[in-house]
Design a protein around this motif. Structure first.
Motif, PDB file in Angstrom:
ATOM      1  N   ARG A  22       0.923  -1.146   0.130  1.00 16.45           N
ATOM      2  CA  ARG A  22       0.090  -0.035  -0.156  1.00 16.45           C
ATOM      3  C   ARG A  22       0.840   1.264  -0.100  1.00 16.45           C
ATOM      4  O   ARG A  22       0.644   2.320  -0.669  1.00 16.45           O
ATOM      5  CB  ARG A  22      -0.746  -0.030   1.333  1.00 16.45           C
ATOM      6  N   GLY A  23       1.815   1.363   0.865  1.00 20.69           N
ATOM      7  CA  GLY A  23       2.510   2.368   0.902  1.00 20.69           C
ATOM      8  C   GLY A  23       3.237   2.588  -0.401  1.00 20.69           C
ATOM      9  O   GLY A  23       3.288   3.969  -0.588  1.00 20.69           O
ATOM     10  N   LYS A  24       3.893   1.967  -1.107  1.00 18.58           N
ATOM     11  CA  LYS A  24       4.585   2.016  -2.422  1.00 18.58           C
ATOM     12  C   LYS A  24       3.663   2.403  -3.392  1.00 18.58           C
ATOM     13  O   LYS A  24       3.906   3.304  -4.525  1.00 18.58           O
ATOM     14  CB  LYS A  24       5.303   0.905  -2.837  1.00 18.58           C
ATOM     15  N   ILE A  25       2.611   1.988  -3.477  1.00 21.64           N
ATOM     16  CA  ILE A  25       1.424   2.201  -4.411  1.00 21.64           C
ATOM     17  C   ILE A  25       1.003   3.589  -4.152  1.00 21.64           C
ATOM     18  O   ILE A  25       0.795   4.527  -5.214  1.00 21.64           O
ATOM     19  CB  ILE A  25       0.183   1.279  -4.262  1.00 21.64           C
ATOM     20  N   GLU A  26       0.708   3.910  -3.020  1.00 19.05           N
ATOM     21  CA  GLU A  26       0.090   5.492  -2.724  1.00 19.05           C
ATOM     22  C   GLU A  26       1.317   6.259  -3.013  1.00 19.05           C
ATOM     23  O   GLU A  26       1.049   7.489  -3.470  1.00 19.05           O
ATOM     24  CB  GLU A  26      -0.069   5.348  -1.273  1.00 19.05           C
ATOM     25  N   ALA A  27       2.691   6.144  -2.810  1.00 21.28           N
ATOM     26  CA  ALA A  27       3.637   7.000  -2.981  1.00 21.28           C
ATOM     27  C   ALA A  27       3.863   7.248  -4.450  1.00 21.28           C
ATOM     28  O   ALA A  27       4.023   8.370  -5.168  1.00 21.28           O
ATOM     29  CB  ALA A  27       4.826   6.239  -2.500  1.00 21.28           C
ATOM     30  N   THR A  28       3.623   6.091  -5.317  1.00 21.10           N
ATOM     31  CA  THR A  28       3.755   6.325  -6.887  1.00 21.10           C
ATOM     32  C   THR A  28       2.548   7.227  -7.421  1.00 21.10           C
ATOM     33  O   THR A  28       2.856   8.015  -8.347  1.00 21.10           O
ATOM     34  CB  THR A  28       3.558   4.950  -7.581  1.00 21.10           C
ATOM     35  N   VAL A  29       1.299   7.086  -6.909  1.00 21.46           N
ATOM     36  CA  VAL A  29       0.325   8.109  -7.156  1.00 21.46           C
ATOM     37  C   VAL A  29       0.688   9.240  -6.723  1.00 21.46           C
ATOM     38  O   VAL A  29       0.435  10.606  -7.534  1.00 21.46           O
ATOM     39  CB  VAL A  29      -0.923   7.716  -6.614  1.00 21.46           C
ATOM     40  N   SER A  30       1.153   9.477  -5.446  1.00 23.12           N
ATOM     41  CA  SER A  30       1.522  10.942  -4.779  1.00 23.12           C
ATOM     42  C   SER A  30       2.657  11.265  -5.888  1.00 23.12           C
ATOM     43  O   SER A  30       2.895  12.834  -6.014  1.00 23.12           O
ATOM     44  CB  SER A  30       2.060  10.574  -3.582  1.00 23.12           C
ATOM     45  N   ASN A  31       3.494  10.657  -6.214  1.00 20.90           N
ATOM     46  CA  ASN A  31       4.876  11.131  -7.039  1.00 20.90           C
ATOM     47  C   ASN A  31       4.473  11.567  -8.339  1.00 20.90           C
ATOM     48  O   ASN A  31       4.991  12.395  -8.886  1.00 20.90           O
ATOM     49  CB  ASN A  31       5.742  10.037  -7.012  1.00 20.90           C
ATOM     50  N   ALA A  32       3.242  10.916  -8.970  1.00 19.90           N
ATOM     51  CA  ALA A  32       2.687  11.278  -9.995  1.00 19.90           C
ATOM     52  C   ALA A  32       2.168  12.925 -10.106  1.00 19.90           C
ATOM     53  O   ALA A  32       2.225  13.487 -10.818  1.00 19.90           O
ATOM     54  CB  ALA A  32       1.804  10.318 -10.613  1.00 19.90           C
ATOM     55  N   ARG A  33       1.661  12.991  -8.958  1.00 21.43           N
ATOM     56  CA  ARG A  33       0.975  14.139  -8.744  1.00 21.43           C
ATOM     57  C   ARG A  33       2.345  15.416  -8.534  1.00 21.43           C
ATOM     58  O   ARG A  33       1.994  16.456  -9.077  1.00 21.43           O
ATOM     59  CB  ARG A  33       0.025  14.198  -7.589  1.00 21.43           C
ATOM     60  N   ALA A  34       3.012  14.933  -7.846  1.00 22.01           N
ATOM     61  CA  ALA A  34       4.301  15.840  -7.586  1.00 22.01           C
ATOM     62  C   ALA A  34       4.879  16.317  -8.756  1.00 22.01           C
ATOM     63  O   ALA A  34       5.412  17.165  -9.209  1.00 22.01           O
ATOM     64  CB  ALA A  34       5.119  15.169  -6.591  1.00 22.01           C
ATOM     65  N   ALA A  35       5.038  15.151  -9.835  1.00 22.70           N
ATOM     66  CA  ALA A  35       5.661  15.407 -11.196  1.00 22.70           C
ATOM     67  C   ALA A  35       4.863  16.344 -11.996  1.00 22.70           C
ATOM     68  O   ALA A  35       5.302  17.192 -12.642  1.00 22.70           O
ATOM     69  CB  ALA A  35       5.857  14.200 -11.918  1.00 22.70           C
ATOM     70  N   ARG A  36       3.580  16.007 -12.039  1.00 27.13           N
ATOM     71  CA  ARG A  36       2.680  16.972 -12.694  1.00 27.13           C
ATOM     72  C   ARG A  36       2.709  18.541 -12.231  1.00 27.13           C
ATOM     73  O   ARG A  36       2.852  19.514 -12.843  1.00 27.13           O
ATOM     74  CB  ARG A  36       1.180  16.574 -12.552  1.00 27.13           C
ATOM     75  N   ALA A  37       2.746  18.541 -10.689  1.00 28.04           N
ATOM     76  CA  ALA A  37       2.873  20.022 -10.099  1.00 28.04           C
ATOM     77  C   ALA A  37       4.331  20.519 -10.338  1.00 28.04           C
ATOM     78  O   ALA A  37       4.381  21.750 -10.729  1.00 28.04           O
ATOM     79  CB  ALA A  37       2.808  19.754  -8.701  1.00 28.04           C
ATOM     80  N   LEU A  38       5.186  19.672 -10.633  1.00 22.85           N
ATOM     81  CA  LEU A  38       6.530  20.160 -10.959  1.00 22.85           C
ATOM     82  C   LEU A  38       6.846  20.718 -12.323  1.00 22.85           C
ATOM     83  O   LEU A  38       7.009  21.966 -12.608  1.00 22.85           O
ATOM     84  CB  LEU A  38       7.675  19.055 -10.769  1.00 22.85           C
ATOM     85  N   ARG A  39       5.892  20.151 -13.127  1.00 20.46           N
ATOM     86  CA  ARG A  39       5.921  20.514 -14.745  1.00 20.46           C
ATOM     87  C   ARG A  39       5.163  22.066 -14.807  1.00 20.46           C
ATOM     88  O   ARG A  39       5.400  22.650 -15.492  1.00 20.46           O
ATOM     89  CB  ARG A  39       5.359  19.409 -15.579  1.00 20.46           C
ATOM     90  N   ASP A  40       3.925  21.750 -13.943  1.00 17.20           N
ATOM     91  CA  ASP A  40       3.110  23.168 -14.165  1.00 17.20           C
ATOM     92  C   ASP A  40       3.782  24.148 -13.419  1.00 17.20           C
ATOM     93  O   ASP A  40       3.584  25.473 -13.829  1.00 17.20           O
ATOM     94  CB  ASP A  40       1.714  22.661 -13.362  1.00 17.20           C
ATOM     95  N   GLU A  41       4.675  24.046 -12.524  1.00 11.12           N
ATOM     96  CA  GLU A  41       5.074  25.130 -11.619  1.00 11.12           C
ATOM     97  C   GLU A  41       6.350  25.502 -12.470  1.00 11.12           C
ATOM     98  O   GLU A  41       6.347  26.930 -12.444  1.00 11.12           O
ATOM     99  CB  GLU A  41       5.634  24.782 -10.443  1.00 11.12           C
ATOM    100  N   ARG A  42       7.107  24.890 -13.032  1.00  8.71           N
ATOM    101  CA  ARG A  42       8.214  25.315 -13.659  1.00  8.71           C
ATOM    102  C   ARG A  42       8.217  25.763 -15.319  1.00  8.71           C
ATOM    103  O   ARG A  42       9.012  26.253 -15.757  1.00  8.71           O
ATOM    104  CB  ARG A  42       9.484  24.351 -13.515  1.00  8.71           C
ATOM    105  N   GLY A  43       6.906  25.451 -15.695  1.00  2.00           N
ATOM    106  CA  GLY A  43       6.725  25.727 -16.945  1.00  2.00           C
ATOM    107  C   GLY A  43       7.127  24.519 -18.196  1.00  2.00           C
ATOM    108  O   GLY A  43       7.627  23.874 -17.672  1.00  2.00           O
ATOM    109  N   PRO A  44       6.724  24.838 -19.346  1.00  5.23           N
ATOM    110  CA  PRO A  44       6.883  23.811 -20.406  1.00  5.23           C
ATOM    111  C   PRO A  44       8.354  23.484 -20.505  1.00  5.23           C
ATOM    112  O   PRO A  44       8.963  24.404 -20.571  1.00  5.23           O
ATOM    113  CB  PRO A  44       6.385  24.625 -21.551  1.00  5.23           C
ATOM    114  N   GLY A  45       8.487  22.376 -20.954  1.00  6.38           N
ATOM    115  CA  GLY A  45       9.938  21.936 -21.243  1.00  6.38           C
ATOM    116  C   GLY A  45      10.644  21.679 -19.974  1.00  6.38           C
ATOM    117  O   GLY A  45      11.957  21.454 -19.912  1.00  6.38           O
TER     118      GLY A  45
END
Length: 214
Positions: free
Chosen positions: A100-123
């Protein structure tokens, strides 16, 4: 030939761990340490390194296609949209590691990766952030025990990812990720894969100093 290296029936020299069976040999020969610079590819390997914690890499390799099916091919936006029902579904999926912890971390990390992209801009993506921690030189190990498990760069990367909300990203796991992606080259001197990534020369110097190839 140094200790820790094995010459295979095909005449190629590999570390002992990569000579244990066909799955590891194929992974070592064709993928490990070759540069991966796209967001989806880096996210997949980040997730798999997290799932590998406490397990053998062979265990992860044998379930890799199961992981890809379960996590929508590791598409960041798709996984970021997973909810509690998806977590429960994955906990019943025998094709992956049901932790469970690793599954939830993978979902959380996807959200963090999306936020990173949105925060820092295209590319500017998770891949860009990881590759920005490429060191000026890479190790030159001749024996397995000379291969580092962390570095200044992996410590800094772990710190930055944690600051941005990523989980299961300790310095050791991040060094393993950097090895897998080709950010560092820890192939033993004498291995047929040493210096073949196009990123590092066999002597540990970068192919193009100060430049991350695109």
């Amino acid at each position: 030939m140094s200790e820790g290296l094995v010459r295979g029936e095909d005449g190629l020299v590999r570390p002992a761990w990569a000579s244990a069976h066909d799955d590891l040999r194929e992974y070592y020969d064709t993928e490990w340490g070759m540069p991966v610079r796209d967001e989806q590819g880096v996210f997949e390997r980040l997730a798999l390194e997290g799932f590998q914690s406490g397990l053998s890499w062979a265990t992860i390799l044998r379930r890799r296609e199961g992981f890809r099916r379960a996590f929508a091919g590791f598409d960041v936006d798709a996984v970021a949209g997973f909810g509690p029902a998806d977590v429960e579904r994955l906990l019943g999926d025998a094709g992956i590691i049901r932790h469970r912890g690793k599954i939830e971390a993978t979902v959380s990390n996807a959200r963090a990766a999306r936020a990173l992209r949105d925060e820092r801009g295209p590319g500017t993506t998770l891949a860009d952030l990881v590759w920005s921690h490429r060191p000026p030189r890479t190790p030159r190990p001749t024996l397995p025990e000379e291969v580092p498990t962390t570095s200044e760069e992996s410590i800094a990367l772990a710190r930055e990812l944690k600051r941005r909300g990523f989980r299961f990203v300790g310095p050791t796991t991040m060094f393993a990720l950097m090895e897998a992606l080709g950010v560092v080259d820890t192939h033993l001197l004498g291995s047929h894969r040493r210096g073949t990534s196009g990123v590092w020369h066999p002597d540990g110097t970068p192919v193009v100093p100060g430049h991350t190839p695109s």
